[in-house]
Structures are given as structure tokens and as C-alpha cells.
Design a protein around this motif. Structure first.
Motif, PDB file in Angstrom:
ATOM      1  N   ARG A  22       0.810  -1.218   0.000  1.00  0.00           N
ATOM      2  CA  ARG A  22       0.000   0.000   0.000  1.00  0.00           C
ATOM      3  C   ARG A  22       0.849   1.276   0.000  1.00  0.00           C
ATOM      4  NH1 ARG A  22      -4.647  -1.299   4.602  1.00  0.00           N
ATOM      5  NH2 ARG A  22      -5.566  -3.124   3.568  1.00  0.00           N
ATOM      6  N   TYR A  23       2.001   1.216   0.685  1.00  0.00           N
ATOM      7  CA  TYR A  23       2.795   2.436   0.884  1.00  0.00           C
ATOM      8  C   TYR A  23       4.247   2.195   0.452  1.00  0.00           C
ATOM      9  CZ  TYR A  23      -1.279   2.768   3.905  1.00  0.00           C
ATOM     10  OH  TYR A  23      -2.558   2.732   4.389  1.00  0.00           O
ATOM     11  N   PRO A  24       4.471   2.011  -0.826  1.00  0.00           N
ATOM     12  CA  PRO A  24       5.812   1.659  -1.315  1.00  0.00           C
ATOM     13  C   PRO A  24       6.836   2.777  -1.180  1.00  0.00           C
ATOM     14  CG  PRO A  24       4.327   2.095  -3.150  1.00  0.00           C
ATOM     15  CD  PRO A  24       3.486   2.086  -1.923  1.00  0.00           C
ATOM     16  N   LEU A  25       6.386   4.022  -0.933  1.00  0.00           N
ATOM     17  CA  LEU A  25       7.314   5.145  -0.842  1.00  0.00           C
ATOM     18  C   LEU A  25       7.876   5.343   0.570  1.00  0.00           C
ATOM     19  CD1 LEU A  25       5.428   7.763  -3.062  1.00  0.00           C
ATOM     20  CD2 LEU A  25       7.231   6.166  -3.719  1.00  0.00           C
ATOM     21  N   VAL A  26       7.407   4.557   1.529  1.00  0.00           N
ATOM     22  CA  VAL A  26       7.909   4.659   2.900  1.00  0.00           C
ATOM     23  C   VAL A  26       9.240   3.911   3.003  1.00  0.00           C
ATOM     24  CG1 VAL A  26       7.495   4.058   5.314  1.00  0.00           C
ATOM     25  CG2 VAL A  26       5.611   4.891   3.890  1.00  0.00           C
ATOM     26  N   ASN A  27      10.230   4.560   3.597  1.00  0.00           N
ATOM     27  CA  ASN A  27      11.524   3.917   3.839  1.00  0.00           C
ATOM     28  C   ASN A  27      11.444   3.150   5.155  1.00  0.00           C
ATOM     29  OD1 ASN A  27      12.702   5.219   1.527  1.00  0.00           O
ATOM     30  ND2 ASN A  27      12.845   7.086   2.757  1.00  0.00           N
ATOM     31  N   LEU A  28      11.326   1.848   5.059  1.00  0.00           N
ATOM     32  CA  LEU A  28      11.089   1.002   6.230  1.00  0.00           C
ATOM     33  C   LEU A  28      12.384   0.351   6.688  1.00  0.00           C
ATOM     34  CD1 LEU A  28       9.017  -0.376   8.150  1.00  0.00           C
ATOM     35  CD2 LEU A  28       8.799  -2.188   6.418  1.00  0.00           C
ATOM     36  N   SER A  29      12.633   0.400   7.997  1.00  0.00           N
ATOM     37  CA  SER A  29      13.747  -0.345   8.583  1.00  0.00           C
ATOM     38  C   SER A  29      13.201  -1.182   9.731  1.00  0.00           C
ATOM     39  CB  SER A  29      14.845   0.597   9.088  1.00  0.00           C
ATOM     40  OG  SER A  29      14.378   1.394  10.156  1.00  0.00           O
ATOM     41  N   ILE A  30      13.806  -2.348   9.944  1.00  0.00           N
ATOM     42  CA  ILE A  30      13.325  -3.269  10.972  1.00  0.00           C
ATOM     43  C   ILE A  30      14.463  -3.625  11.912  1.00  0.00           C
ATOM     44  CG2 ILE A  30      12.357  -5.562  11.414  1.00  0.00           C
ATOM     45  CD1 ILE A  30      10.832  -5.391   8.862  1.00  0.00           C
ATOM     46  N   GLY A  31      14.198  -3.537  13.197  1.00  0.00           N
ATOM     47  CA  GLY A  31      15.160  -3.937  14.218  1.00  0.00           C
ATOM     48  C   GLY A  31      14.598  -5.068  15.055  1.00  0.00           C
ATOM     49  N   VAL A  32      15.476  -5.841  15.653  1.00  0.00           N
ATOM     50  CA  VAL A  32      15.087  -6.960  16.519  1.00  0.00           C
ATOM     51  C   VAL A  32      15.839  -6.809  17.831  1.00  0.00           C
ATOM     52  CG1 VAL A  32      15.068  -9.462  16.816  1.00  0.00           C
ATOM     53  CG2 VAL A  32      14.664  -8.484  14.552  1.00  0.00           C
ATOM     54  N   ALA A  33      15.121  -6.935  18.952  1.00  0.00           N
ATOM     55  CA  ALA A  33      15.739  -6.712  20.257  1.00  0.00           C
ATOM     56  C   ALA A  33      14.941  -7.440  21.335  1.00  0.00           C
ATOM     57  CB  ALA A  33      15.803  -5.217  20.566  1.00  0.00           C
ATOM     58  N   PRO A  34      15.512  -7.590  22.528  1.00  0.00           N
ATOM     59  CA  PRO A  34      14.758  -8.167  23.650  1.00  0.00           C
ATOM     60  C   PRO A  34      13.512  -7.340  23.956  1.00  0.00           C
ATOM     61  CG  PRO A  34      17.096  -8.100  24.155  1.00  0.00           C
ATOM     62  CD  PRO A  34      16.909  -7.308  22.894  1.00  0.00           C
ATOM     63  N   PRO A  35      12.517  -7.927  24.626  1.00  0.00           N
ATOM     64  CA  PRO A  35      11.228  -7.253  24.837  1.00  0.00           C
ATOM     65  C   PRO A  35      11.322  -5.871  25.466  1.00  0.00           C
ATOM     66  CG  PRO A  35      11.061  -9.562  25.448  1.00  0.00           C
ATOM     67  CD  PRO A  35      12.498  -9.319  25.152  1.00  0.00           C
ATOM     68  N   ASP A  36      12.107  -5.715  26.537  1.00  0.00           N
ATOM     69  CA  ASP A  36      12.166  -4.415  27.192  1.00  0.00           C
ATOM     70  C   ASP A  36      12.880  -3.380  26.332  1.00  0.00           C
ATOM     71  OD1 ASP A  36      14.574  -5.761  27.531  1.00  0.00           O
ATOM     72  OD2 ASP A  36      15.010  -4.844  29.460  1.00  0.00           O
ATOM     73  N   ALA A  37      13.846  -3.825  25.521  1.00  0.00           N
ATOM     74  CA  ALA A  37      14.559  -2.899  24.640  1.00  0.00           C
ATOM     75  C   ALA A  37      13.641  -2.369  23.541  1.00  0.00           C
ATOM     76  CB  ALA A  37      15.778  -3.582  24.026  1.00  0.00           C
ATOM     77  N   VAL A  38      12.713  -3.208  23.071  1.00  0.00           N
ATOM     78  CA  VAL A  38      11.749  -2.755  22.065  1.00  0.00           C
ATOM     79  C   VAL A  38      10.885  -1.639  22.640  1.00  0.00           C
ATOM     80  CG1 VAL A  38       9.728  -3.424  20.708  1.00  0.00           C
ATOM     81  CG2 VAL A  38      11.698  -4.956  20.835  1.00  0.00           C
ATOM     82  N   GLU A  39      10.414  -1.840  23.856  1.00  0.00           N
ATOM     83  CA  GLU A  39       9.571  -0.830  24.503  1.00  0.00           C
ATOM     84  C   GLU A  39      10.326   0.486  24.677  1.00  0.00           C
ATOM     85  OE1 GLU A  39       6.472  -0.879  28.256  1.00  0.00           O
ATOM     86  OE2 GLU A  39       8.482  -1.708  28.551  1.00  0.00           O
ATOM     87  N   ARG A  40      11.581   0.409  25.137  1.00  0.00           N
ATOM     88  CA  ARG A  40      12.377   1.611  25.331  1.00  0.00           C
ATOM     89  C   ARG A  40      12.656   2.315  23.997  1.00  0.00           C
ATOM     90  NH1 ARG A  40      15.521  -1.744  28.535  1.00  0.00           N
ATOM     91  NH2 ARG A  40      17.208  -1.619  26.999  1.00  0.00           N
ATOM     92  N   ALA A  41      12.863   1.515  22.942  1.00  0.00           N
ATOM     93  CA  ALA A  41      13.173   2.108  21.637  1.00  0.00           C
ATOM     94  C   ALA A  41      12.043   3.001  21.151  1.00  0.00           C
ATOM     95  CB  ALA A  41      13.450   1.007  20.611  1.00  0.00           C
ATOM     96  N   VAL A  42      10.798   2.562  21.364  1.00  0.00           N
ATOM     97  CA  VAL A  42       9.663   3.399  20.952  1.00  0.00           C
ATOM     98  C   VAL A  42       9.551   4.614  21.864  1.00  0.00           C
ATOM     99  CG1 VAL A  42       7.174   3.462  20.536  1.00  0.00           C
ATOM    100  CG2 VAL A  42       8.467   1.375  20.020  1.00  0.00           C
ATOM    101  N   ALA A  43       9.738   4.416  23.163  1.00  0.00           N
ATOM    102  CA  ALA A  43       9.651   5.527  24.111  1.00  0.00           C
ATOM    103  C   ALA A  43      10.723   6.576  23.835  1.00  0.00           C
ATOM    104  CB  ALA A  43       9.767   5.016  25.543  1.00  0.00           C
ATOM    105  N   GLU A  44      11.916   6.123  23.425  1.00  0.00           N
ATOM    106  CA  GLU A  44      13.035   7.033  23.181  1.00  0.00           C
ATOM    107  C   GLU A  44      13.108   7.511  21.731  1.00  0.00           C
ATOM    108  OE1 GLU A  44      16.390   4.774  24.455  1.00  0.00           O
ATOM    109  OE2 GLU A  44      15.770   4.762  26.566  1.00  0.00           O
ATOM    110  N   LYS A  45      12.093   7.184  20.932  1.00  0.00           N
ATOM    111  CA  LYS A  45      11.967   7.626  19.548  1.00  0.00           C
ATOM    112  C   LYS A  45      13.018   7.008  18.625  1.00  0.00           C
ATOM    113  CE  LYS A  45       9.797  12.043  20.736  1.00  0.00           C
ATOM    114  NZ  LYS A  45       9.784  13.499  20.526  1.00  0.00           N
ATOM    115  N   LYS A  46      13.597   5.891  19.034  1.00  0.00           N
ATOM    116  CA  LYS A  46      14.462   5.152  18.128  1.00  0.00           C
ATOM    117  C   LYS A  46      13.615   4.345  17.144  1.00  0.00           C
ATOM    118  CE  LYS A  46      18.069   4.533  21.644  1.00  0.00           C
ATOM    119  NZ  LYS A  46      18.804   3.524  22.458  1.00  0.00           N
TER     120      LYS A  46
END
Length: 307
Positions: A130-154
Motif C-alpha cells: 500500500r505504501y511503497p514510498l515509505v523507507n522502512l527499517s526493521i530492528g530486533v531486540a529483547p522485549p524491554d529494549a523494544v519498549e524503550r526504543a519506541v519511548a526514546e523515539k528510536k
């Protein structure tokens, strides 16, 4: 009034600041090589140029390791806000033309292989189509690190089992993850009945503590008497396969090893729990349009697997 002298921003400065952000989030120059596609010497040179231009040392780097200075921490927080503003600007202009553009980082927990329907793959297929113009990146991390990444705008969007109730985040339940206590084939509790397994576990078993959770829910006696820590699910599994430990593992991760006879799901109901799986974004005022669209795609994909 005298104000600190800060030179105006140019395109080359933004490139250097993006590099600085990448180095911080990778935890050092060496780790940033792959993420940036640059060598250590080039990264170091650009960081030095950035520090020279803005008149502040941003980080300590060398044999003692990588560490932000006080000025570097302030700069990192500021560059996150700046890049968010740039993304919002790009999204606003794109929306005026009916387009969806921008950068989006999606972080996943490091054991998110959902078989057999794999709703994450379905969500990615839907979003990227649907949105081919979006530059998408994917990261993988432990559960608490994922939560912090969103909170810290990473990251703009995260999928995790952690819920620390950060006031800046929204949490939407998209599924559930069942887990239980397991041991390896060479462990004395392997194949034992509930009564015998409980006796062994309570008296002699060595428990693998889960360093990737903010709070491990195992009994306090387990946590106090354990000196073995795993920071990823995969590490726990390897310790269990060694035959010397018991540990809590998601059932979908353990299942192939159970089927091959390498792991045994201990028949102890008190360790059999289900955790909700969340898709998380920043609260509505801080969430980008692309993050909201990705959240919708993920929720739709999980909803379809439950019907």
C-alpha cells in the motif's frame, strides 16, 4: 543578552548528525560499521568534524569503550526531536499530494516467529504494497529494549510482551504468548511426573533468569538462588539443551525441540502462563502517520489470524 554560538545547520551537518545518532544507537563505532556502511576511520573522522564545528565533545571513544558526554546526551535528544520534525514536514507535504512518504522504524521482539500463519509477515506485505514510498527499517531486540526504543523515539512502532506503562506510549493487545518451564533431555527432571518434577525443581534445579524482562515472574526463591542470566530467549534455550538448567520459554519457540525430544515441558501448572503481545506506538500527538498506518496493518493481520 549573550547566547551560545551555534552555527547554522547545513545538509552536511544533518548527514553528520544522522551518523552520530546511528553510532549512539549501535553503542559504538565498531557496531555502527554495518548499520552505516562506513569504516571506523571514516565514522571517527566525521564525528570529529561534527564536534569541531559545534565546539563540543559529544562522546568518549577508544579502548575504554563508547560513552556519551553530557553535551552528547543533550545533542542526541535534540537530534531525535529535529529528525521527528523533518519527518513530520515530509509527511505533511506528501499528504498534501495524496502520498504516504517518510521513514519508519519497526522493532520486533527477538522471538516473534509466529507460526504457522505469521501475521507479522502478512502485515509487512500489506503495508509495503500500500505504501511503497515509505523507507522502512526493521530492528530486533529483547522485549524491554523494544519498549524503550519506541519511548526514546528510536522506533516508531514496536511489537513486544513488555508493558511498563510509559505515559508517552499507547499499548494495543494483538495476541497472546503462552510459555512454560522446560528442561533438556539430560536434566534429571526430564520426563518426570508433576509430583517428581516439582520436587526436583524446588530442591536442586538451577534456574535461568531472564535478563530481557523488566521483572522476571519466577518465584523469589528461584531468582535468589540463580547465578545464571540469559539476555535472549535463544540463550535460555541453549542453556536448557545443555542439560543443566530449567527455564521459562515461549511454547512456540520450544515446540520444535520438544518434538525432537531435546526439550521437555515440565508439567507444573504454576509456570504455565500467557502474556499479552502488544503493538506499541507513541501517544497520538507524537505518533507519525506512517507509524499509525503500520499499527493498523499489524492489528488487522493479527485480527485475521484469530478469526
Amino acid at each position: 543578552m549573550n547566547t551560545p554560538s551555534v552555527p547554522p545547520l547545513h545538509d552536511i551537518d544533518l548527514k553528520h548528525w544522522r551518523l552520530f545518532k546511528a553510532v549512539v544507537e549501535c553503542g559504538g563505532l565498531s557496531a555502527a560499521e554495518e548499520a552505516t556502511g562506513m569504516g571506523i576511520s571514516a565514522i571517527s573522522r566525521q564525528l570529529s568534524d561534527l564536534e569541531s564545528r559545534f565546539g563540543s565533545q559529544l562522546c568518549h571513544r577508544g579502548r575504554s569503550g563508547f560513552q556519551l558526554t553530557q553535551e552528547g546526551q543533550v545533542a542526541y535528544t535534540a537530534i531525535l526531536r529535529l529528525l521527528d520534525s523533518i519527518d513530520e514536514f515530509r509527511e505533511t507535504l506528501a499528504s498534501s499530494k495524496g502520498e504516504v512518504k517518510g521513514d519508519l522504524s519497526l522493532w520486533l521482539i527477538d522471538h516473534c516467529t509466529f507460526a504457522p500463519s505469521n501475521p507479522i509477515a502478512a502485515a509487512l506485505q500489506s503495508f509495503c504494497t500500500r505504501y511503497p514510498l515509505v523507507n522502512l527499517s526493521i530492528g530486533v531486540a529483547p522485549p524491554d529494549a523494544v519498549e524503550r526504543a519506541v519511548a526514546e523515539k528510536k522506533a516508531g512502532v514496536g511489537i513486544t510482551i513488555c508493558k511498563s506503562d510509559f505515559p508517552s506510549l499507547t499499548y494495543q493487545v494483538i495476541g497472546r504468548e503462552a510459555s512454560a518451564l522446560y528442561c533438556g533431555r539430560n536434566h534429571e527432571a526430564f520426563g518426570k511426573s508433576e509430583e517428581k518434577a516439582r520436587q526436583i525443581v524446588e530442591q536442586t534445579a538451577r534456574y535461568v533468569r531472564r535478563g530481557y524482562l523488566v521483572q522476571d515472574t519466577a518465584p523469589a526463591s528461584f531468582l535468589q538462588n540463580s547465578n545464571t542470566l540469559a539476555h535472549h530467549i535463544e540463550g535460555t534455550v541453549q542453556l536448557l539443551l545443555s542439560g543443566g538448567f530449567v527455564g521459562i520459554v515461549p511454547d512456540h519457540i520450544a515446540q520444535p525441540w520438544v518434538e525432537s525430544g531435546a526439550l521437555y515441558r515440565l508439567p507444573l501448572p504454576e509456570f504455565m502462563v500467557e502474556r499479552p503481545v502488544f503493538v506499541i506506538t507513541r501517544e497520538s500527538q507524537g505518533a507519525s502517520r506512517t507509524a499509525s498506518l503500520m499499527q493498523d496493518a499489524i492489528m488487522d493481520a493479527f485480527r485475521l489470524t484469530q478469526n
